[in-house]
Design a protein around this motif. Structure first.
Motif, PDB file in Angstrom:
ATOM      1  N   ALA A 304       0.815  -1.217   0.000  1.00 36.15           N
ATOM      2  CA  ALA A 304       0.000   0.000   0.000  1.00 36.15           C
ATOM      3  C   ALA A 304       0.848   1.267   0.000  1.00 36.15           C
ATOM      4  O   ALA A 304       1.926   1.313   0.601  1.00 36.15           O
ATOM      5  CB  ALA A 304      -0.924   0.002   1.213  1.00 36.15           C
ATOM      6  N   THR A 305       0.337   2.285  -0.639  1.00 37.67           N
ATOM      7  CA  THR A 305       0.877   3.637  -0.539  1.00 37.67           C
ATOM      8  C   THR A 305       0.084   4.394   0.514  1.00 37.67           C
ATOM      9  O   THR A 305      -0.934   3.910   1.031  1.00 37.67           O
ATOM     10  CB  THR A 305       0.760   4.370  -1.877  1.00 37.67           C
ATOM     11  N   SER A 306       0.509   5.614   0.822  1.00 37.53           N
ATOM     12  CA  SER A 306      -0.238   6.428   1.778  1.00 37.53           C
ATOM     13  C   SER A 306      -1.643   6.718   1.269  1.00 37.53           C
ATOM     14  O   SER A 306      -2.594   6.795   2.059  1.00 37.53           O
ATOM     15  CB  SER A 306       0.517   7.726   2.062  1.00 37.53           C
ATOM     16  N   ALA A 307      -1.813   6.868  -0.058  1.00 37.03           N
ATOM     17  CA  ALA A 307      -3.151   7.074  -0.613  1.00 37.03           C
ATOM     18  C   ALA A 307      -4.030   5.854  -0.364  1.00 37.03           C
ATOM     19  O   ALA A 307      -5.216   5.981  -0.010  1.00 37.03           O
ATOM     20  CB  ALA A 307      -3.055   7.370  -2.106  1.00 37.03           C
ATOM     21  N   ASP A 308      -3.463   4.651  -0.551  1.00 39.74           N
ATOM     22  CA  ASP A 308      -4.211   3.426  -0.282  1.00 39.74           C
ATOM     23  C   ASP A 308      -4.605   3.335   1.186  1.00 39.74           C
ATOM     24  O   ASP A 308      -5.720   2.915   1.522  1.00 39.74           O
ATOM     25  CB  ASP A 308      -3.366   2.196  -0.640  1.00 39.74           C
ATOM     26  N   ALA A 530       2.970  -5.184   7.344  1.00 39.53           N
ATOM     27  CA  ALA A 530       3.983  -4.203   6.946  1.00 39.53           C
ATOM     28  C   ALA A 530       3.685  -3.679   5.549  1.00 39.53           C
ATOM     29  O   ALA A 530       3.791  -2.476   5.275  1.00 39.53           O
ATOM     30  CB  ALA A 530       5.378  -4.824   6.997  1.00 39.53           C
ATOM     31  N   ALA A 531       3.301  -4.588   4.643  1.00 39.71           N
ATOM     32  CA  ALA A 531       2.934  -4.166   3.289  1.00 39.71           C
ATOM     33  C   ALA A 531       1.651  -3.358   3.303  1.00 39.71           C
ATOM     34  O   ALA A 531       1.548  -2.312   2.634  1.00 39.71           O
ATOM     35  CB  ALA A 531       2.771  -5.395   2.392  1.00 39.71           C
ATOM     36  N   LEU A 532       0.658  -3.802   4.063  1.00 36.75           N
ATOM     37  CA  LEU A 532      -0.644  -3.138   4.093  1.00 36.75           C
ATOM     38  C   LEU A 532      -0.554  -1.730   4.672  1.00 36.75           C
ATOM     39  O   LEU A 532      -1.259  -0.815   4.230  1.00 36.75           O
ATOM     40  CB  LEU A 532      -1.624  -3.988   4.913  1.00 36.75           C
ATOM     41  N   ALA A 533       0.320  -1.543   5.660  1.00 36.90           N
ATOM     42  CA  ALA A 533       0.473  -0.224   6.272  1.00 36.90           C
ATOM     43  C   ALA A 533       1.247   0.741   5.391  1.00 36.90           C
ATOM     44  O   ALA A 533       1.066   1.964   5.489  1.00 36.90           O
ATOM     45  CB  ALA A 533       1.163  -0.355   7.629  1.00 36.90           C
ATOM     46  N   GLU A 537       6.434  -0.138   0.516  1.00 31.97           N
ATOM     47  CA  GLU A 537       6.515   0.886  -0.529  1.00 31.97           C
ATOM     48  C   GLU A 537       7.596   1.918  -0.230  1.00 31.97           C
ATOM     49  O   GLU A 537       8.037   2.632  -1.130  1.00 31.97           O
ATOM     50  CB  GLU A 537       5.167   1.593  -0.680  1.00 31.97           C
ATOM     51  N   LEU A 538       8.027   1.998   1.022  1.00 26.32           N
ATOM     52  CA  LEU A 538       9.020   2.990   1.424  1.00 26.32           C
ATOM     53  C   LEU A 538      10.413   2.382   1.594  1.00 26.32           C
ATOM     54  O   LEU A 538      11.291   3.035   2.154  1.00 26.32           O
ATOM     55  CB  LEU A 538       8.589   3.669   2.729  1.00 26.32           C
ATOM     56  N   THR A 539      10.602   1.164   1.142  1.00 26.81           N
ATOM     57  CA  THR A 539      11.888   0.490   1.321  1.00 26.81           C
ATOM     58  C   THR A 539      12.430   0.031  -0.023  1.00 26.81           C
ATOM     59  O   THR A 539      11.737  -0.648  -0.788  1.00 26.81           O
ATOM     60  CB  THR A 539      11.732  -0.723   2.259  1.00 26.81           C
ATOM     61  N   TRP A 541      14.695   0.869  -3.768  1.00 24.89           N
ATOM     62  CA  TRP A 541      14.982   1.892  -4.770  1.00 24.89           C
ATOM     63  C   TRP A 541      13.797   2.083  -5.702  1.00 24.89           C
ATOM     64  O   TRP A 541      13.045   1.134  -5.970  1.00 24.89           O
ATOM     65  CB  TRP A 541      16.233   1.498  -5.552  1.00 24.89           C
ATOM     66  N   PRO A 542      13.585   3.306  -6.202  1.00 26.08           N
ATOM     67  CA  PRO A 542      12.390   3.598  -7.013  1.00 26.08           C
ATOM     68  C   PRO A 542      12.239   2.668  -8.209  1.00 26.08           C
ATOM     69  O   PRO A 542      11.111   2.322  -8.584  1.00 26.08           O
ATOM     70  CB  PRO A 542      12.609   5.047  -7.461  1.00 26.08           C
ATOM     71  N   GLU A 543      13.354   2.272  -8.804  1.00 32.31           N
ATOM     72  CA  GLU A 543      13.276   1.444 -10.007  1.00 32.31           C
ATOM     73  C   GLU A 543      13.061  -0.034  -9.694  1.00 32.31           C
ATOM     74  O   GLU A 543      12.797  -0.836 -10.599  1.00 32.31           O
ATOM     75  CB  GLU A 543      14.544   1.598 -10.848  1.00 32.31           C
ATOM     76  N   ASP A 544      13.148  -0.417  -8.419  1.00 30.42           N
ATOM     77  CA  ASP A 544      12.976  -1.817  -8.021  1.00 30.42           C
ATOM     78  C   ASP A 544      11.582  -2.033  -7.437  1.00 30.42           C
ATOM     79  O   ASP A 544      10.850  -1.091  -7.137  1.00 30.42           O
ATOM     80  CB  ASP A 544      14.018  -2.211  -6.975  1.00 30.42           C
ATOM     81  N   GLU A 545      11.237  -3.297  -7.243  1.00 28.29           N
ATOM     82  CA  GLU A 545       9.987  -3.604  -6.555  1.00 28.29           C
ATOM     83  C   GLU A 545      10.090  -3.200  -5.091  1.00 28.29           C
ATOM     84  O   GLU A 545      11.194  -2.995  -4.562  1.00 28.29           O
ATOM     85  CB  GLU A 545       9.673  -5.092  -6.670  1.00 28.29           C
ATOM     86  N   PRO A 546       8.963  -3.054  -4.382  1.00 25.93           N
ATOM     87  CA  PRO A 546       9.009  -2.692  -2.960  1.00 25.93           C
ATOM     88  C   PRO A 546       9.873  -3.657  -2.161  1.00 25.93           C
ATOM     89  O   PRO A 546       9.992  -4.840  -2.489  1.00 25.93           O
ATOM     90  CB  PRO A 546       7.545  -2.762  -2.524  1.00 25.93           C
TER      91      PRO A 546
END
Length: 783
Positions: A304-308, A530-533, A537-539, A541-546
Motif C-alpha cells: 500500500a501507498t499512503s493514498a491506499d 507491513a505491506a498493508l500499512a 513501498e518505502l523500502t 529503490w524507485p526502479e525496483d519492486e518494494p
C-alpha cells in the motif's frame, strides 16, 4: 494515555519544527509534518537552558514533574547542572529518562548517529534491501526513533510503577541502537543457533515453493506466498475458488500442488508456474486483488501507498482517522486517532501539536503561584522488582505475544504462558534451530523473546482445560492474547466472559486488524501488515519492486501493548476499574507512518521509496568497504561536510563547486556517491566508521548478527545480550531491555520448556490439589 506532557523547547523551537516536509512545502515552526505528527496532545513552553534564570525555571518545572525525558548528548545535562543528581535533589521521586544514540556510557557513548546509522548498527540493515545493491533503510528516515520512543515510554512507566513500591525516583538510560535492534526477525537468533548470518536474498516460502513474495499488478504490487507441498491445497482452496469464479482457474487447478517434487525442482521448473500467477495479477489492480482475497479468504495483501492507506475500508470502519483543527494553519489536518479501542478509544480526543511557547503563561504562571512537590508514596524495599506482584495470564503466541509479555516477566511479574502439544506456540517451530536440527525446545528466536515467566500445557479444547483456564483468569490481573479476531470469544474467554469471572481484570486483545470491521477476520502476519500499512513501498529503490521487511509490524505492536497495559494497571490502582483494550497491529503500524500519511492528506503527495537518500543530507547512504562489507554514512550540513573531507584527507573537496553546499551535493549526488565509495572501498568498514566518528561525522558499520553478538564493544559494555543456560540448548544469548533502570537491574531468566511449570502453577498459584491435577492429566487437559 492522558498524561500532561509539557514540551520544553529552546527559544528558537525544537529542531523537529525545521525538518521537512512542510505543509504546502512552506517552511515554518508550525508547518513541519514531523512536528505535527509526533506532538499531538502536548503543551509547549520555551526555556533558555544556556541562561541561569532559564535553568532555574526548568528546575522549578522539574520539581513538579513525575518524569523528565531528555535526548541531549550524554553528559550535556550534567554540564548544564541538570543531571540526575541535581534533579533528584529538588524532586527525589522524579524519573529521568535519557535517550541517547548508544547509552550514557561505553566506547560508543559519544558517537554521532542518525536513523540510517542506527538501522546499520542494530543489524536490521544487513537483511534489508535487494542483494544486488546496497543495504537499505526505510526511506522515511525516523523508524529508529520510534522504536526508542516506544521503549522510553515503557521504561518510564516501569520506573513509575516501582516508585509506588519504593517512593523513589530513578534514572532510565536508553540506547537507540538497542531499541532498534529489536526491529526485524531472526538476525541474532540465526547466528547464535547456527553460526550463520542471514542473507539479504532470503525471502519467506510456504512448503518450499521457489516463487516470489512480491508480485507486480496493474497499479503497483501485492504480497502473495504460493503454498506448495503437503497441506497446500487447503491453503490454496480460497484462491482456487476465486480463479474458478472468474473463469481463469483451469491451469492452476491442473497443478498437483500437494505432490510437486520440491527437492528436485529447479528455478526453470518454477518459472512456468510463476507465470500463471503473474499473468493473473498483472491485469488487475491492488484493490481488485485485495477485495478478492478478503472475500475468498486467502493470504494476499497490497503493497500500500499512503493514498491506499487513507482509503482503506477497515481503517475507515473502525474510525481511525480524526480531522484535527490547527489554528495556526487555519485548516484541519487528518491524523490517525486512537491507538486502542475496547471500552472506549484511547486517546478520547486528539489536539493539534502546540504552537511554539503557546503555554508559557499558563505553565509558568502556575509555577509562580506555587505547586506542591511530588513525593513518593510507597515504602517497600528497593530490592523488589518493579513489576513484582502483577499476575498475567498469557494466551499469546508467535512474536507479538512474547514481545508484549517479555518486559513484564523480565521485571518481576508472575507470568503464566498457556500452550499445548495440540497447539504449540508457532514461534517454537519456525527456527532458527540450534545446529539446524528442528526441535521445539531448540528454537533460538523463541528462546530469545520468551525469557522468564512460567509455561503450562493446557488443552483448551477440553472442558477440564477450560475449567483451569477460567481459574487462571480469576487469578490474573492481566489477560492477554494476540489471536485472530473473535478467537477468545469462541473459546468462551472473550472480554465479557472474563469480566464475569474477574470484574477488575485488564484484558488486551491484539489481533491483525482489530476485533471488528469488514477485514477483522482476515488472516495474516507481520510481513503482510507491513505491506498493508505502507512500509514496503518505502523500502528500496524507485526502479525496483518494494522492499522486504520481514515481520516488521510484529515489533511495532508490542510498543503499544506494553504501555497500554502498564497504564491500565496504574488506572486500576487509582480507581479499582478493569479495562478492555482492542489493539490492531495494522493500526499501530499506521501510526508509525503518520508523516507520510500527512504528506498525502495535506500536500497530495505520495511518498515513495528513495533508496538511502534523504532531502536534507548528502552524502547519505551505505557505502561498500573492503571485504564486501558496508558502512552507513550521513552528512547533514556543510560543517559536517568539511569534517568529512578532513577525515578522508581531501580538504580541497570541501570547496569543489560540485559539492560545496548541500544543494550542490544533492544536484550531483550520483557523482558524490562514487567519490565517497572510492575512499571507503579500500578500507575496512570499522576503520571507516572510527575515522569518520573521530571527526564528528555520523557513520556506522552495517552489522550482521555475528557482529552484534560477538564483536560490538558497546553492546558488550552494556551487557545487552545476556548468556543463559537452557536444559535443551545449553548456553544461548538473549537481549535485555534497551533501557537500564538505575534502581532495578534486569537479570534475565531462561526460556521454559513446553509445559515445564504445569504442576507448580496449578498447585501453588491456582490452588489445585494433587488428586485434581492427576484427574486433569488423565483426562487429557494437560497435554
Amino acid at each position: 494515555l492522558g498524561a500532561d506532557v509539557i514540551k520544553v523547547e529552546p527559544l528558537e523551537g525544537d529542531a523537529a519544527r525545521r525538518r521537512p516536509p512542510f505543509v504546502d512545502d512552506v517552511p515554518g515552526p508550525e508547518r513541519s509534518l514531523r512536528w505535527l505528527a509526533w506532538n499531538v496532545n502536548k503543551r509547549s513552553v520555551t526555556v533558555d537552558l544556556s541562561d541561569a534564570a532559564g535553568r532555574a525555571r526548568f528546575l522549578r518545572l522539574a520539581e513538579t514533574a513525575d518524569v523528565v525525558l531528555e535526548s541531549f548528548a550524554p553528559g550535556q545535562m550534567e554540564e548544564l547542572g541538570l543531571g540526575y543528581e541535581a534533579l533528584s535533589e529538588v524532586n527525589p521521586a522524579l524519573i529521568l529518562v535519557s535517550i541517547s544514540p548508544f547509552g550514557q556510557s561505553g566506547p560508543y557513548r559519544d558517537y554521532r548517529a542518525t536513523d540510517i546509522v542506527f538501522w546499520a548498527m542494530s543489524g536490521n540493515m544487513s537483511i534489508s534491501g535487494e542483494a544486488t545493491g546496497p543495504p537499505a533503510q526505510i526511506s522515511d528516515d525516523y523508524q529508529s526513533y520510534l522504536h526508542a520512543g516506544g521503549d522510553a515510554v515503557i521504561g518510564a512507566l516501569i520506573a513509575l510503577t516501582q516508585r509506588h513500591l519504593t517512593g523513589r525516583g530513578q534514572h532510565v538510560d536508553l540506547s537507540i541502537q538497542e531499541a532498534t535492534s529489536r526491529g526485524l526477525y531472526q538476525i541474532t537468533g540465526s547466528w547464535d543457533m547456527t553460526g550463520r548470518n542471514l542473507d539479504r536474498r532470503e525471502r519467506p516460502t510456504v512448503g518450499g515453493a521457489d516463487l516470489p513474495w512480491t508480485w507486480e499488478c496493474r497499479d503497483g504490487h501485492v504480497i502473495w506466498l504460493c503454498p506448495a507441498g503437503p497441506g497446500s491445497m487447503q491453503r490454496l482452496s480460497g484462491f482456487l475458488d476465486w480463479v474458478d469464479e472468474i473463469g481463469e482457474g483451469g491451469e492452476l487447478r491442473a497443478v498437483d500442488w500437494e505432490h510437486l517434487p520440491l527437492e528436485k525442482m529447479t528455478k526453470e521448473d518454477w518459472e512456468p508456474l510463476g507465470r500463471l500467477f503473474a499473468d493473473l495479477f498483472i491485469s488487475r489492480t491492488k484493490r481488485e486483488l485485495y477485495d478478492a482475497a478478503t472475500t475468498y479468504d486467502f493470504l494476499l495483501y497490497p503493497s500500500a501507498t499512503s493514498a491506499d492507506t487513507l482509503a482503506n475500508a477497515q481503517l475507515q470502519a473502525r474510525g481511525l482517522w480524526r480531522d484535527v483543527e490547527h489554528p495556526e494553519l487555519g485548516r484541519r489536518i487528518r491524523l490517525p486517532g486512537a491507538i486502542a479501542r475496547g471500552d472506549g478509544p484511547i486517546p478520547a480526543e486528539t489536539r493539534a501539536a502546540p504552537a511554539l511557547g503557546a503555554d508559557n503563561d499558563e505553565v509558568f504562571g502556575r509555577l509562580g503561584a506555587g505547586s506542591a512537590r511530588r513525593n513518593g508514596v510507597g515504602s517497600a524495599s528497593s530490592a523488589a522488582k518493579p513489576l513484582a506482584g502483577i499476575k498475567i495470564a498469557d494466551f499469546g503466541w508467535f512474536m507479538v505475544g512474547p514481545l508484549t509479555i517479555k518486559p513484564f516477566s523480565d521485571f518481576g511479574a508472575d507470568v503464566v504462558h498457556v500452550e499445548s502439544t495440540a497447539r504449540l506456540d508457532s514461534l517454537r517451530i519456525v527456527g532458527p534451530f540450534q545446529d539446524d536440527v528442528p526441535d521445539r525446545e531448540r528454537c533460538g528466536e523463541y528462546a530469545q523473546v520468551r525469557t522468564g515467566g512460567r509455561a503450562i500445557n493446557l488443552d483448551l479444547g477440553t472442558e477440564a482445560g477450560m475449567t483451569i483456564a477460567r481459574r487462571l483468569v480469576e487469578w490474573a490481573d492481566v489477560v492477554f492474547n494476540n489471536f485472530s479476531a473473535g478467537a477468545m470469544e469462541r473459546m468462551g474467554l472473550g472480554p465479557e466472559a472474563v469480566r464475569e469471572l474477574n470484574p477488575d481484570a485488564i484484558v488486551l486483545s491484539c489481533s491483525g486488524q482489530g476485533q471488528d470491521g469488514p477485514h477483522a477476520n482476515g488472516k495474516g502476519g507481520g510481513g503482510h501488515y507491513a505491506a498493508l500499512a505502507g512500509f514496503n513501498e518505502l523500502t528500496g529503490w524507485p526502479e525496483d519492486e518494494p522492499g522486504y521487511l520481514s515481520a516488521y509490524t510484529d515489533f511495532i505492536a508490542p510498543r503499544f501493548n506494553v504501555p497500554l497495559l502498564l497504564a491500565a494497571l496504574d488506572h486500576r490502582r487509582r480507581t479499582g476499574e478493569g479495562r478492555y483494550l482492542d489493539v490492531s497491529q495494522f493500526e499501530a503500524a499506521v501510526h508509525w507512518l503518520t508523516p507520510s500519511i500527512l504528506d498525502y492528506s495535506v500536500n497530495d503527495r505520495v511518498m515513495n521509496r528513495n533508496g538511502n537518500r534523504q532531502p536534507d543530507a548528502a552524502p547519505h547512504g551505505a557505502y561498500r568497504c573492503s571485504g564486501d562489507r558496508w558502512c552507513a554514512i550521513a552528512v547533514t550540513g556543510d560543517d559536517e561536510w568539511r569534517s568529512f573531507c578532513e577525515a578522508i584527507e581531501a580538504p580541497a573537496l570541501a570547496d569543489d563547486p560540485r559539492f560545496a553546499t548541500l544543494g550542490d551535493r544533492k544536484s550531483n549526488e550520483d557523482e558524490l556517491d562514487r567519490v565517497v565509495e572510492q575512499w571507503t572501498i579500500e578500507r575496512d568498514a570499522y576503520q571507516v566508521m572510527g575515522r569518520l566518528q573521530a571527526h564528528g561525522v555520523a557513520a556506522g558499520v552495517v552489522q550482521t548478527g555475528e557482529d552484534v553478538l560477538e564483536h560490538d564493544p558497546q553492546l558488550r559494555h552494556r551487557n545487552f545480550y545476556q548468556r543463559l543456560d537452557h536444559p535443551a540448548m545449553g548456553t544461548y544469548r538473549a537481549p535485555q531491555a534497551s533501557f537500564r533502570l538505575s534502581n532495578a537491574p534486569c537479570k534475565l531468566q531462561r526460556a521454559r520448556l513446553l509445559g515445564e511449570d504445569t504442576y507448580e502453577v496449578l498447585s501453588e498459584w491456582l490452588g489445585y490439589g494433587d488428586a485434581e491435577i492427576e484427574r486433569f492429566a488423565l483426562g487429557g487437559a494437560l497435554q
